[in-house]
Design a protein around this motif. Structure first.
Motif, mmCIF file in Angstrom:
data_model
loop_
_atom_site.group_PDB
_atom_site.id
_atom_site.type_symbol
_atom_site.label_atom_id
_atom_site.label_comp_id
_atom_site.label_asym_id
_atom_site.label_seq_id
_atom_site.Cartn_x
_atom_site.Cartn_y
_atom_site.Cartn_z
ATOM 1 N N VAL A 40 0.812 -1.209 0.000
ATOM 2 C CA VAL A 40 0.000 0.000 0.000
ATOM 3 C C VAL A 40 0.852 1.269 0.000
ATOM 4 O O VAL A 40 0.491 2.249 -0.648
ATOM 5 C CB VAL A 40 -0.964 -0.003 1.219
ATOM 6 C CG1 VAL A 40 -1.668 1.317 1.385
ATOM 7 C CG2 VAL A 40 -1.968 -1.123 1.068
ATOM 8 N N MET A 41 2.006 1.260 0.682
ATOM 9 C CA MET A 41 2.783 2.488 0.821
ATOM 10 C C MET A 41 4.165 2.437 0.180
ATOM 11 O O MET A 41 4.527 3.344 -0.565
ATOM 12 C CB MET A 41 2.937 2.836 2.304
ATOM 13 C CG MET A 41 1.643 3.211 2.973
ATOM 14 S SD MET A 41 1.873 3.605 4.699
ATOM 15 C CE MET A 41 2.790 5.118 4.593
ATOM 16 N N ILE A 42 4.933 1.429 0.448
ATOM 17 C CA ILE A 42 6.332 1.413 0.041
ATOM 18 C C ILE A 42 6.476 1.196 -1.463
ATOM 19 O O ILE A 42 7.196 1.938 -2.141
ATOM 20 C CB ILE A 42 7.110 0.340 0.832
ATOM 21 C CG1 ILE A 42 7.082 0.683 2.316
ATOM 22 C CG2 ILE A 42 8.538 0.220 0.336
ATOM 23 C CD1 ILE A 42 7.626 -0.394 3.217
ATOM 24 N N ARG A 43 5.801 0.211 -2.011
ATOM 25 C CA ARG A 43 5.934 -0.112 -3.428
ATOM 26 C C ARG A 43 5.466 1.028 -4.341
ATOM 27 O O ARG A 43 6.173 1.373 -5.282
ATOM 28 C CB ARG A 43 5.170 -1.402 -3.724
ATOM 29 C CG ARG A 43 5.429 -1.955 -5.097
ATOM 30 C CD ARG A 43 4.902 -3.376 -5.199
ATOM 31 N NE ARG A 43 5.050 -3.864 -6.534
ATOM 32 C CZ ARG A 43 4.061 -4.227 -7.309
ATOM 33 N NH1 ARG A 43 2.822 -4.157 -6.865
ATOM 34 N NH2 ARG A 43 4.283 -4.672 -8.513
ATOM 35 N N PRO A 44 4.296 1.656 -4.100
ATOM 36 C CA PRO A 44 3.903 2.779 -4.958
ATOM 37 C C PRO A 44 4.863 3.964 -4.868
ATOM 38 O O PRO A 44 5.117 4.633 -5.875
ATOM 39 C CB PRO A 44 2.523 3.173 -4.429
ATOM 40 C CG PRO A 44 2.008 1.966 -3.764
ATOM 41 C CD PRO A 44 3.209 1.270 -3.200
ATOM 42 N N GLN A 45 5.433 4.210 -3.691
ATOM 43 C CA GLN A 45 6.384 5.314 -3.554
ATOM 44 C C GLN A 45 7.653 5.033 -4.341
ATOM 45 O O GLN A 45 8.196 5.933 -4.988
ATOM 46 C CB GLN A 45 6.714 5.540 -2.073
ATOM 47 C CG GLN A 45 7.652 6.694 -1.827
ATOM 48 C CD GLN A 45 7.051 8.026 -2.203
ATOM 49 O OE1 GLN A 45 5.844 8.215 -2.165
ATOM 50 N NE2 GLN A 45 7.896 8.966 -2.561
ATOM 51 N N MET A 46 8.135 3.802 -4.319
ATOM 52 C CA MET A 46 9.330 3.446 -5.091
ATOM 53 C C MET A 46 9.053 3.583 -6.586
ATOM 54 O O MET A 46 9.912 4.055 -7.345
ATOM 55 C CB MET A 46 9.780 2.028 -4.750
ATOM 56 C CG MET A 46 10.383 1.922 -3.370
ATOM 57 S SD MET A 46 10.807 0.263 -2.764
ATOM 58 C CE MET A 46 11.078 -0.705 -4.180
ATOM 59 N N LYS A 47 7.857 3.190 -7.021
ATOM 60 C CA LYS A 47 7.486 3.312 -8.426
ATOM 61 C C LYS A 47 7.436 4.780 -8.846
ATOM 62 O O LYS A 47 7.921 5.148 -9.923
ATOM 63 C CB LYS A 47 6.128 2.648 -8.651
ATOM 64 C CG LYS A 47 5.683 2.632 -10.086
ATOM 65 C CD LYS A 47 4.350 1.919 -10.227
ATOM 66 C CE LYS A 47 3.871 1.969 -11.666
ATOM 67 N NZ LYS A 47 2.542 1.383 -11.815
ATOM 68 N N LYS A 48 6.892 5.630 -7.994
ATOM 69 C CA LYS A 48 6.800 7.056 -8.291
ATOM 70 C C LYS A 48 8.194 7.676 -8.378
ATOM 71 O O LYS A 48 8.457 8.506 -9.251
ATOM 72 C CB LYS A 48 5.973 7.742 -7.201
ATOM 73 C CG LYS A 48 5.645 9.175 -7.480
ATOM 74 C CD LYS A 48 4.727 9.724 -6.412
ATOM 75 C CE LYS A 48 4.392 11.177 -6.657
ATOM 76 N NZ LYS A 48 3.539 11.734 -5.622
ATOM 77 N N GLN A 49 9.098 7.289 -7.483
ATOM 78 C CA GLN A 49 10.470 7.791 -7.523
ATOM 79 C C GLN A 49 11.174 7.373 -8.806
ATOM 80 O O GLN A 49 11.913 8.155 -9.402
ATOM 81 C CB GLN A 49 11.263 7.284 -6.323
ATOM 82 C CG GLN A 49 10.962 7.984 -5.035
ATOM 83 C CD GLN A 49 11.726 7.393 -3.871
ATOM 84 O OE1 GLN A 49 12.237 6.269 -3.934
ATOM 85 N NE2 GLN A 49 11.795 8.136 -2.778
#
Length: 110
Positions: A40-49
């Motif tokens: 929910v939090m870590i994977r989408p943030q890494m993708k956005k980066q």
């Protein structure tokens, strides 16, 4: 004296396997919370980066951009860590590449 001595009881040998199972079951909610947190939090943030880094690396001279400070302009010079944008005729501002938040379609800025 006033306090009696307490003696530890040893667990029977048959219950030793049940102890291991109960400790794993108590760890299960913690593991489930970590898995949910990751998706929910870590994977989408890494993708956005990763997408932002690809956008920054693909910048070229003449691209129209929006910066984190709210400036709209055209890229006039590119460096390794910095770029210059023209925000008005004859007005250039130098800033970090990471300050770019969006690349606009050509012809957006008149």
């Amino acid at each position: 004296m006033f306090i009696s001595s307490a003696f530890a009881q040893t667990a029977p040998a048959a219950a030793a396997g049940g102890d291991m199972q109960s400790s794993l079951m108590s760890m299960l909610p913690l593991l489930l919370m970590f898995v949910v947190l990751y998706f929910v939090m870590i994977r989408p943030q890494m993708k956005k980066q990763k997408e932002h880094k690809a956008m920054i690396d693909a910048l070229a001279k003449g691209d129209e951009i929006i910066t984190a400070g709210g400036f709209l302009g055209k890229v006039s010079k590119l460096g390794d860590g910095f770029l210059s944008i023209e925000i008005a005729n004859g007005v250039e501002v130098q800033m970090q590449r990471s300050a770019v938040i969006q690349v606009l379609p050509k012809g957006t800025i008149k």
